[in-house]
Scaffold this motif. Sequence first.
Motif, PDB file in Angstrom:
ATOM      1  N   PHE A 282       0.826  -1.206   0.000  1.00 40.17           N
ATOM      2  CA  PHE A 282       0.000   0.000   0.000  1.00 40.17           C
ATOM      3  C   PHE A 282       0.860   1.257   0.000  1.00 40.17           C
ATOM      4  CE2 PHE A 282      -2.186   3.339   2.433  1.00 40.17           C
ATOM      5  CZ  PHE A 282      -3.297   3.525   1.613  1.00 40.17           C
ATOM      6  N   SER A 283       1.997   1.189   0.677  1.00 45.24           N
ATOM      7  CA  SER A 283       2.880   2.367   0.727  1.00 45.24           C
ATOM      8  C   SER A 283       3.488   2.698  -0.627  1.00 45.24           C
ATOM      9  CB  SER A 283       3.997   2.122   1.756  1.00 45.24           C
ATOM     10  OG  SER A 283       4.734   0.952   1.417  1.00 45.24           O
ATOM     11  N   ASP A 284       3.515   1.737  -1.553  1.00 44.71           N
ATOM     12  CA  ASP A 284       4.074   2.013  -2.876  1.00 44.71           C
ATOM     13  C   ASP A 284       3.211   2.977  -3.670  1.00 44.71           C
ATOM     14  OD1 ASP A 284       6.112   0.270  -2.267  1.00 44.71           O
ATOM     15  OD2 ASP A 284       5.140  -1.461  -3.210  1.00 44.71           O
ATOM     16  N   TYR A 285       1.939   3.063  -3.333  1.00 50.08           N
ATOM     17  CA  TYR A 285       1.034   3.939  -4.065  1.00 50.08           C
ATOM     18  C   TYR A 285       0.958   5.342  -3.463  1.00 50.08           C
ATOM     19  CZ  TYR A 285      -0.570  -0.435  -6.147  1.00 50.08           C
ATOM     20  OH  TYR A 285      -0.627  -1.637  -6.807  1.00 50.08           O
ATOM     21  N   ILE A 286       1.635   5.592  -2.371  1.00 46.98           N
ATOM     22  CA  ILE A 286       1.612   6.902  -1.717  1.00 46.98           C
ATOM     23  C   ILE A 286       2.829   7.694  -2.174  1.00 46.98           C
ATOM     24  CG2 ILE A 286       1.617   8.102   0.498  1.00 46.98           C
ATOM     25  CD1 ILE A 286       0.377   5.673   1.764  1.00 46.98           C
ATOM     26  N   PRO A 287       2.652   8.876  -2.749  1.00 51.75           N
ATOM     27  CA  PRO A 287       3.806   9.695  -3.139  1.00 51.75           C
ATOM     28  C   PRO A 287       4.696  10.006  -1.943  1.00 51.75           C
ATOM     29  CG  PRO A 287       1.765  10.561  -4.086  1.00 51.75           C
ATOM     30  CD  PRO A 287       1.362   9.500  -3.113  1.00 51.75           C
ATOM     31  N   SER A 288       5.980  10.145  -2.237  1.00 50.94           N
ATOM     32  CA  SER A 288       6.950  10.330  -1.151  1.00 50.94           C
ATOM     33  C   SER A 288       6.680  11.600  -0.346  1.00 50.94           C
ATOM     34  CB  SER A 288       8.372  10.352  -1.731  1.00 50.94           C
ATOM     35  OG  SER A 288       8.487  11.397  -2.697  1.00 50.94           O
ATOM     36  N   GLY A 289       6.223  12.647  -0.993  1.00 50.51           N
ATOM     37  CA  GLY A 289       5.982  13.902  -0.285  1.00 50.51           C
ATOM     38  C   GLY A 289       4.867  13.829   0.738  1.00 50.51           C
ATOM     39  N   TRP A 290       3.971  12.855   0.562  1.00 47.25           N
ATOM     40  CA  TRP A 290       2.840  12.762   1.490  1.00 47.25           C
ATOM     41  C   TRP A 290       3.272  12.259   2.853  1.00 47.25           C
ATOM     42  CZ3 TRP A 290      -2.737  12.893   0.350  1.00 47.25           C
ATOM     43  CH2 TRP A 290      -3.005  13.516  -0.877  1.00 47.25           C
ATOM     44  N   ASN A 291       4.352  11.510   2.924  1.00 45.36           N
ATOM     45  CA  ASN A 291       4.813  11.030   4.230  1.00 45.36           C
ATOM     46  C   ASN A 291       5.206  12.194   5.129  1.00 45.36           C
ATOM     47  OD1 ASN A 291       4.463   8.373   3.394  1.00 45.36           O
ATOM     48  ND2 ASN A 291       6.510   8.278   2.500  1.00 45.36           N
ATOM     49  N   TRP A 292       5.970  13.145   4.567  1.00 43.63           N
ATOM     50  CA  TRP A 292       6.355  14.321   5.351  1.00 43.63           C
ATOM     51  C   TRP A 292       5.136  15.170   5.692  1.00 43.63           C
ATOM     52  CZ3 TRP A 292      10.718  14.338   7.710  1.00 43.63           C
ATOM     53  CH2 TRP A 292      11.823  13.656   7.173  1.00 43.63           C
ATOM     54  N   ALA A 293       4.195  15.252   4.756  1.00 42.88           N
ATOM     55  CA  ALA A 293       2.977  16.014   5.052  1.00 42.88           C
ATOM     56  C   ALA A 293       2.205  15.389   6.203  1.00 42.88           C
ATOM     57  CB  ALA A 293       2.101  16.097   3.799  1.00 42.88           C
ATOM     58  N   ALA A 294       2.127  14.049   6.240  1.00 45.14           N
ATOM     59  CA  ALA A 294       1.422  13.384   7.332  1.00 45.14           C
ATOM     60  C   ALA A 294       2.113  13.625   8.668  1.00 45.14           C
ATOM     61  CB  ALA A 294       1.328  11.883   7.037  1.00 45.14           C
ATOM     62  N   VAL A 295       3.471  13.613   8.683  1.00 46.65           N
ATOM     63  CA  VAL A 295       4.204  13.884   9.916  1.00 46.65           C
ATOM     64  C   VAL A 295       3.927  15.308  10.403  1.00 46.65           C
ATOM     65  CG1 VAL A 295       6.509  14.099  10.930  1.00 46.65           C
ATOM     66  CG2 VAL A 295       5.987  12.170   9.427  1.00 46.65           C
ATOM     67  N   GLN A 296       3.929  16.265   9.477  1.00 43.68           N
ATOM     68  CA  GLN A 296       3.664  17.655   9.860  1.00 43.68           C
ATOM     69  C   GLN A 296       2.245  17.817  10.409  1.00 43.68           C
ATOM     70  OE1 GLN A 296       4.623  20.248   6.603  1.00 43.68           O
ATOM     71  NE2 GLN A 296       6.594  19.277   6.230  1.00 43.68           N
ATOM     72  N   LEU A 297       1.274  17.133   9.798  1.00 43.60           N
ATOM     73  CA  LEU A 297      -0.095  17.231  10.300  1.00 43.60           C
ATOM     74  C   LEU A 297      -0.215  16.629  11.700  1.00 43.60           C
ATOM     75  CD1 LEU A 297      -2.176  16.355   7.102  1.00 43.60           C
ATOM     76  CD2 LEU A 297      -1.916  18.579   8.186  1.00 43.60           C
ATOM     77  N   MET A 298       0.496  15.531  11.953  1.00 39.00           N
ATOM     78  CA  MET A 298       0.458  14.936  13.288  1.00 39.00           C
ATOM     79  C   MET A 298       1.068  15.869  14.327  1.00 39.00           C
ATOM     80  SD  MET A 298       1.429  10.982  12.391  1.00 39.00           S
ATOM     81  CE  MET A 298       1.478  10.560  14.129  1.00 39.00           C
ATOM     82  N   LEU A 303       0.288  19.806  18.798  1.00 35.26           N
ATOM     83  CA  LEU A 303       0.427  21.178  19.309  1.00 35.26           C
ATOM     84  C   LEU A 303      -0.930  21.822  19.550  1.00 35.26           C
ATOM     85  CD1 LEU A 303       3.404  22.477  17.109  1.00 35.26           C
ATOM     86  CD2 LEU A 303       3.468  21.707  19.485  1.00 35.26           C
ATOM     87  N   ALA A 304      -1.888  21.584  18.641  1.00 34.22           N
ATOM     88  CA  ALA A 304      -3.227  22.147  18.835  1.00 34.22           C
ATOM     89  C   ALA A 304      -3.899  21.553  20.070  1.00 34.22           C
ATOM     90  CB  ALA A 304      -4.084  21.890  17.590  1.00 34.22           C
ATOM     91  N   ALA A 305      -3.681  20.248  20.301  1.00 33.40           N
ATOM     92  CA  ALA A 305      -4.263  19.629  21.497  1.00 33.40           C
ATOM     93  C   ALA A 305      -3.664  20.211  22.770  1.00 33.40           C
ATOM     94  CB  ALA A 305      -4.047  18.110  21.437  1.00 33.40           C
ATOM     95  N   LEU A 306      -2.338  20.443  22.757  1.00 34.57           N
ATOM     96  CA  LEU A 306      -1.706  21.049  23.929  1.00 34.57           C
ATOM     97  C   LEU A 306      -2.173  22.480  24.136  1.00 34.57           C
ATOM     98  CD1 LEU A 306       1.942  19.700  23.496  1.00 34.57           C
ATOM     99  CD2 LEU A 306       0.185  18.875  25.084  1.00 34.57           C
ATOM    100  N   TRP A 307      -2.414  23.183  23.023  1.00 36.72           N
ATOM    101  CA  TRP A 307      -2.828  24.585  23.114  1.00 36.72           C
ATOM    102  C   TRP A 307      -4.255  24.710  23.633  1.00 36.72           C
ATOM    103  CZ3 TRP A 307      -5.653  27.135  18.715  1.00 36.72           C
ATOM    104  CH2 TRP A 307      -5.991  28.447  19.033  1.00 36.72           C
ATOM    105  N   ARG A 308      -5.159  23.846  23.128  1.00 39.98           N
ATOM    106  CA  ARG A 308      -6.567  23.970  23.466  1.00 39.98           C
ATOM    107  C   ARG A 308      -6.977  23.077  24.635  1.00 39.98           C
ATOM    108  NH1 ARG A 308      -8.966  28.257  22.163  1.00 39.98           N
ATOM    109  NH2 ARG A 308     -10.971  27.157  22.193  1.00 39.98           N
ATOM    110  N   GLY A 309      -6.058  22.254  25.146  1.00 44.41           N
ATOM    111  CA  GLY A 309      -6.412  21.358  26.231  1.00 44.41           C
ATOM    112  C   GLY A 309      -6.752  22.112  27.506  1.00 44.41           C
ATOM    113  N   ARG A 310      -7.637  21.534  28.306  1.00 46.64           N
ATOM    114  CA  ARG A 310      -8.055  22.178  29.557  1.00 46.64           C
ATOM    115  C   ARG A 310      -6.950  22.045  30.601  1.00 46.64           C
ATOM    116  NH1 ARG A 310     -13.751  20.807  32.218  1.00 46.64           N
ATOM    117  NH2 ARG A 310     -14.380  22.109  30.452  1.00 46.64           N
ATOM    118  N   ARG A 311      -6.629  23.158  31.221  1.00 44.82           N
ATOM    119  CA  ARG A 311      -5.602  23.175  32.267  1.00 44.82           C
ATOM    120  C   ARG A 311      -6.292  23.180  33.631  1.00 44.82           C
ATOM    121  NH1 ARG A 311      -4.076  25.884  27.920  1.00 44.82           N
ATOM    122  NH2 ARG A 311      -1.961  25.703  27.112  1.00 44.82           N
ATOM    123  N   LEU A 312      -6.016  22.189  34.428  1.00 55.65           N
ATOM    124  CA  LEU A 312      -6.631  22.078  35.744  1.00 55.65           C
ATOM    125  C   LEU A 312      -5.944  23.019  36.731  1.00 55.65           C
ATOM    126  CD1 LEU A 312      -7.049  18.206  35.954  1.00 55.65           C
ATOM    127  CD2 LEU A 312      -8.737  19.912  35.247  1.00 55.65           C
ATOM    128  N   GLY A 313      -6.741  23.701  37.529  1.00 54.15           N
ATOM    129  CA  GLY A 313      -6.180  24.605  38.532  1.00 54.15           C
ATOM    130  C   GLY A 313      -5.809  23.858  39.798  1.00 54.15           C
TER     131      GLY A 313
END
Length: 423
Positions: A282-298, A303-313
């Motif tokens: 299956f990985s043979d059908y995925i362009p090489s550039g998409w792997n780096w894009a997937a890492v960046q999205l993760m 970072l978005a989860a850490l930013w928007r996560g609830r901080r307990l007082g």
Amino acid sequence: MSTAPHAAPPAPAPAPAAAAGPATPEPPASTSLAPGRRRLWLRSRWYLLTAALLVVLGLLLGGLAGRSTWPPLDPRSPDPQGARAAVVLVQREGVDLRTVDDVNALAGALREPGTTVVLPRPDLLSPAQLARLGAVPRGSTGRLILIAPEQGALDAFARGTTLVTAPDGFPDLANPISTPPACRLPEAVRADTADLGGLLYDAGAGDTGCYPRHGHQSLVRHADTADRDTVVLGTGRPFTNNRLDDDGNAALALGLLGAHQHLVWYLPDYNTAAPAAHRKQFSDYIPSGWNWAAVQLMVAAVLAALWRGRRLGPVVAERLPVVVRATETTEGRARLYHRAKARGRAADALRRATAHRLAPALGVPTAAGQPEPIALCTAVADRLGRSADDIRALLYGGPPTDDAALLRLTDDLDALERQVRQP
């Protein structure tokens, strides 16, 4: 103390809401625990419609998938991807056809002189089977046609011919188009343009390459001897029923398939996966550039989860037990009823509480915590000198239609209780 969800100032005892005339008895109020059919439909309609759509879509897909049981390039198949029309043309020229689905029978056909053998998708054969068939001594005259072979089949039957890995810049190779022959092969010269493409090859020394695309060949004739050859086609599209009448496809099919008196067509098992050496992951059908894009999205998602996560007082200590005033509990429940628009449930609770308090004052016996409706209504009517139907409509009537009606019902119940308790 009243249990109404809204505090209202005391008012003089008005006549109940049914002052215009005797009210007809209404059925017992329905509560939110027993929703009507309309409410159930409104709640579940989108789920039911989605389920129905999925069922219809599954039936359509199942029907479309089950319309044909013929594999592609089957010489008996009348389907668009079958090859029955090309075989009929060849048979009219006096060529006899037989099909084989066994490797041993295929090896026997290769030994026969004056025979054309068609081998679709040779990559479905294992490397051991290809090596065995490649070592079979071929007949003195004959032709082997390989349709879309990969490098393993080329090494077994047409040494010197190499498969070209299609670069990313050639997206049109998956869709064969009308291509001029650009060679002197007699079958190609008579056919002229044909639908060729698919896989591309580089012809070896002494081979004839035709129908070039992007500097490579879609058809290669590998000559073993003067009367025996191997023809490599990048696609079987010229042989299919729906493309046979396009350009010179019919002439090319007739020339390639009708070169000898006998035609043997191998029927591969398309349900068998390709050998592991040629199987794509299956990985043979995925362009090489998409792997780096997937890492960046993760990384961005973390970072978005850490930013928007609830901080307990800090932890707040509180002495137990906590005393909650009854008015807060009453107001909280009233807000919940109001938010859920459960006017029927709120009215039912008010009526039950009023009946529960009136029964002891009137000496009406109770069963399971609630008095018998007829006995209670009769006792209240006798005490106040009013109609029992009016009392029944007030204590056991239908649900209020809006918030204003619920407030009026609350006031009427308070007034009724005050009147009953007056000496």
